[in-house]
Design a protein around this motif. Structure first.
Motif, mmCIF file in Angstrom:
data_model
loop_
_atom_site.group_PDB
_atom_site.id
_atom_site.type_symbol
_atom_site.label_atom_id
_atom_site.label_comp_id
_atom_site.label_asym_id
_atom_site.label_seq_id
_atom_site.Cartn_x
_atom_site.Cartn_y
_atom_site.Cartn_z
ATOM 1 N N PHE A 1 0.836 -1.198 0.000
ATOM 2 C CA PHE A 1 0.000 0.000 0.000
ATOM 3 C C PHE A 1 0.875 1.254 0.000
ATOM 4 O O PHE A 1 0.590 2.246 -0.692
ATOM 5 C CB PHE A 1 -0.918 -0.020 1.230
ATOM 6 N N MET A 2 1.980 1.246 0.734
ATOM 7 C CA MET A 2 2.877 2.404 0.795
ATOM 8 C C MET A 2 3.526 2.687 -0.569
ATOM 9 O O MET A 2 3.731 3.845 -0.951
ATOM 10 C CB MET A 2 3.986 2.179 1.831
ATOM 11 N N ARG A 3 3.817 1.653 -1.312
ATOM 12 C CA ARG A 3 4.490 1.810 -2.598
ATOM 13 C C ARG A 3 3.604 2.515 -3.629
ATOM 14 O O ARG A 3 4.096 3.111 -4.583
ATOM 15 C CB ARG A 3 4.907 0.445 -3.139
ATOM 16 N N GLN A 4 2.252 2.422 -3.404
ATOM 17 C CA GLN A 4 1.333 2.991 -4.388
ATOM 18 C C GLN A 4 1.429 4.512 -4.474
ATOM 19 O O GLN A 4 1.005 5.106 -5.474
ATOM 20 C CB GLN A 4 -0.101 2.598 -4.027
ATOM 21 N N GLN B 1 6.282 7.955 -4.038
ATOM 22 C CA GLN B 1 7.023 9.101 -3.525
ATOM 23 C C GLN B 1 8.127 8.588 -2.603
ATOM 24 O O GLN B 1 7.993 7.555 -1.961
ATOM 25 C CB GLN B 1 6.103 10.021 -2.705
ATOM 26 N N ARG B 2 9.206 9.313 -2.560
ATOM 27 C CA ARG B 2 10.233 9.056 -1.558
ATOM 28 C C ARG B 2 9.714 9.664 -0.259
ATOM 29 O O ARG B 2 9.598 10.894 -0.149
ATOM 30 C CB ARG B 2 11.565 9.662 -1.968
ATOM 31 N N THR B 3 9.390 8.802 0.674
ATOM 32 C CA THR B 3 8.722 9.282 1.898
ATOM 33 C C THR B 3 9.400 8.707 3.135
ATOM 34 O O THR B 3 9.878 7.563 3.160
ATOM 35 C CB THR B 3 7.249 8.840 1.895
ATOM 36 N N TYR C 1 10.349 2.566 -4.768
ATOM 37 C CA TYR C 1 8.943 2.154 -4.668
ATOM 38 C C TYR C 1 8.520 1.268 -5.833
ATOM 39 O O TYR C 1 7.457 0.695 -5.835
ATOM 40 C CB TYR C 1 8.009 3.375 -4.568
ATOM 41 N N GLY C 2 9.361 1.096 -6.803
ATOM 42 C CA GLY C 2 9.025 0.215 -7.925
ATOM 43 C C GLY C 2 9.186 -1.252 -7.579
ATOM 44 O O GLY C 2 8.711 -2.121 -8.317
ATOM 45 N N SER C 3 9.841 -1.582 -6.486
ATOM 46 C CA SER C 3 10.041 -2.980 -6.096
ATOM 47 C C SER C 3 9.554 -3.187 -4.662
ATOM 48 O O SER C 3 9.414 -2.235 -3.893
ATOM 49 C CB SER C 3 11.531 -3.358 -6.231
ATOM 50 N N GLU C 4 9.358 -4.457 -4.343
ATOM 51 C CA GLU C 4 8.835 -4.768 -2.992
ATOM 52 C C GLU C 4 9.822 -4.339 -1.925
ATOM 53 O O GLU C 4 9.459 -3.745 -0.910
ATOM 54 C CB GLU C 4 8.538 -6.263 -2.882
ATOM 55 N N ASN C 5 11.089 -4.647 -2.118
ATOM 56 C CA ASN C 5 12.114 -4.256 -1.154
ATOM 57 C C ASN C 5 12.568 -2.840 -1.524
ATOM 58 O O ASN C 5 13.478 -2.642 -2.336
ATOM 59 C CB ASN C 5 13.289 -5.231 -1.203
ATOM 60 N N LYS D 1 12.299 15.406 2.776
ATOM 61 C CA LYS D 1 11.515 14.408 2.045
ATOM 62 C C LYS D 1 10.038 14.544 2.421
ATOM 63 O O LYS D 1 9.693 15.148 3.440
ATOM 64 C CB LYS D 1 11.997 12.978 2.366
ATOM 65 N N TYR D 2 9.194 13.935 1.555
ATOM 66 C CA TYR D 2 7.783 13.805 1.928
ATOM 67 C C TYR D 2 7.682 12.790 3.075
ATOM 68 O O TYR D 2 8.623 12.044 3.343
ATOM 69 C CB TYR D 2 6.965 13.327 0.718
ATOM 70 N N TRP D 3 6.558 12.738 3.707
ATOM 71 C CA TRP D 3 6.373 11.789 4.818
ATOM 72 C C TRP D 3 4.944 11.236 4.835
ATOM 73 O O TRP D 3 4.041 11.806 4.236
ATOM 74 C CB TRP D 3 6.714 12.440 6.148
ATOM 75 N N ILE D 4 4.798 10.124 5.519
ATOM 76 C CA ILE D 4 3.471 9.478 5.673
ATOM 77 C C ILE D 4 3.181 9.320 7.157
ATOM 78 O O ILE D 4 3.955 8.678 7.890
ATOM 79 C CB ILE D 4 3.420 8.101 4.985
ATOM 80 N N CYS D 5 2.058 9.919 7.575
ATOM 81 C CA CYS D 5 1.570 9.736 8.976
ATOM 82 C C CYS D 5 0.559 8.597 9.015
ATOM 83 O O CYS D 5 -0.168 8.369 8.032
ATOM 84 C CB CYS D 5 0.889 10.995 9.476
ATOM 85 N N GLU D 6 0.533 7.906 10.139
ATOM 86 C CA GLU D 6 -0.453 6.814 10.322
ATOM 87 C C GLU D 6 -1.181 7.000 11.659
ATOM 88 O O GLU D 6 -0.547 7.281 12.679
ATOM 89 C CB GLU D 6 0.250 5.464 10.292
ATOM 90 N N LYS D 7 -2.492 6.864 11.567
ATOM 91 C CA LYS D 7 -3.305 6.898 12.796
ATOM 92 C C LYS D 7 -4.209 5.680 12.783
ATOM 93 O O LYS D 7 -5.048 5.514 11.894
ATOM 94 C CB LYS D 7 -4.144 8.175 12.869
#
Length: 284
Positions: A204-207, A210-212, A259-263, A274-280
């Motif tokens: 889901f994160m890879r979708q 972005q470099r996050t 993000y183009g590969s699983e690893n 960099k961009y970032w992803i928050c999770e709640k």
């Protein structure tokens, strides 16, 4: 026989007369005594016949009067007995009617009692069903309110550009910051940098392409990578050769780079922008 011894006839007669006279005298004396005695006796012991007769006559009249009264009373009693008998017969007749009505009423009461018990039984069933339905309605109402609450939360997050995936909301930034500034932004939003716990979440994160920044760092102990909640990294998705502190640089923060590969993970300098992803995580 010698004449000396033969009594004189005249002398003998004189004796007889004297004897008779004496006897008569004695008789008169006895008669007189008897008369006196009888008078005394009669005077002393003879009842007062006139008084007795008077009393008896009065008693007879009183008895006759009482008898007449008794006869009148007897007549009245007979009338009373006749009336009472008639009343008794009437009461018996009414009692028979009453008994019939009583039997009818008893039958009605029996039927009504049975109907009441049947209604109570049905009412108990109805009450049980009603209680069941009330419980269902209560549960459904609570579920509806909970769903409304969650929907409101969901709408609120969606309006703020959060994305929902498997019990968590994710916020993808539109600007770039350092790892620490990115984390501070997440904390201000009531969240933290994303912790990747499964392969599905990694995909889901890879979708986002972005470099996050992600919530992974070894700043406390070099080489010991921990998530922002303090748990050790167990399952990782490092790119080949990562983490490596490229060219001896201090690269203590984790990012999704490839993000183009699983690893797709890479270690980078925490000061990089960099961009970032928050999770709640939300318990739905």
């Amino acid at each position: 026989m010698d004449n000396r011894y033969k009594p004189d006839a005249s002398a003998r007669m004189r004796k007889l007369y004297r004897l008779a006279g004496v006897s008569l005298g004695l008789l008169f004396i006895l008669q007189a005594a008897l008369n006196i005695s009888l008078r005394l006796t009669f005077h002393v012991t003879t009842p007062d016949f006139k008084g007795i007769i008077k009393n008896l006559t009065e008693e007879r009249e009183e008895l006759k009067r009482e008898l007449n009264i008794s006869d009148a009373k007897t007549s009245d009693s007979e009338t009373m007995i006749k009336n009472l008998t008639e009343e008794s017969d009437e009461m018996k007749r009414k009692l028979n009617i009453s008994d019939a009505r009583t039997a009818h009423f008893k039958a009605m009461i029996k039927n009504l009692t049975e109907e009441r018990e049947e209604l109570k039984r049905k009412l108990n069933i109805f009450d049980a069903r009603t209680a069941h339905f009330k419980a269902m309605i209560k549960n459904l109402t609570e579920e509806r309110e909970e769903l409304k609450r969650k929907l409101n939360i969901f709408d609120n997050y969606i309006q703020q550009r959060w994305v929902y995936f498997k019990h968590s909301f994710y916020y993808i930034s539109s600007t770039t910051k350092s790892w620490q500034d990115s984390r501070n932004d997440c904390l201000q939003r009531g969240a933290d940098l994303v912790i990747i716990n499964s392969k599905e979440e990694q995909e889901f994160m890879r979708q986002f392409k972005q470099r996050t920044w992600i919530g992974l760092t070894d700043r406390e102990t070099e080489g010991t990578w921990r998530w922002v909640d303090g748990t050790l990294l167990n399952t990782s998705y490092w790119a080949t050769g990562e983490p490596n502190s490229y060219q001896g640089r201090d690269e203590d923060c984790g990012e999704i780079r490839f993000y183009g590969s699983e690893n797709s993970w890479n270690d980078a300098s925490c000061t990089s922008q960099k961009y970032w992803i928050c999770e709640k995580t939300v318990a739905f």
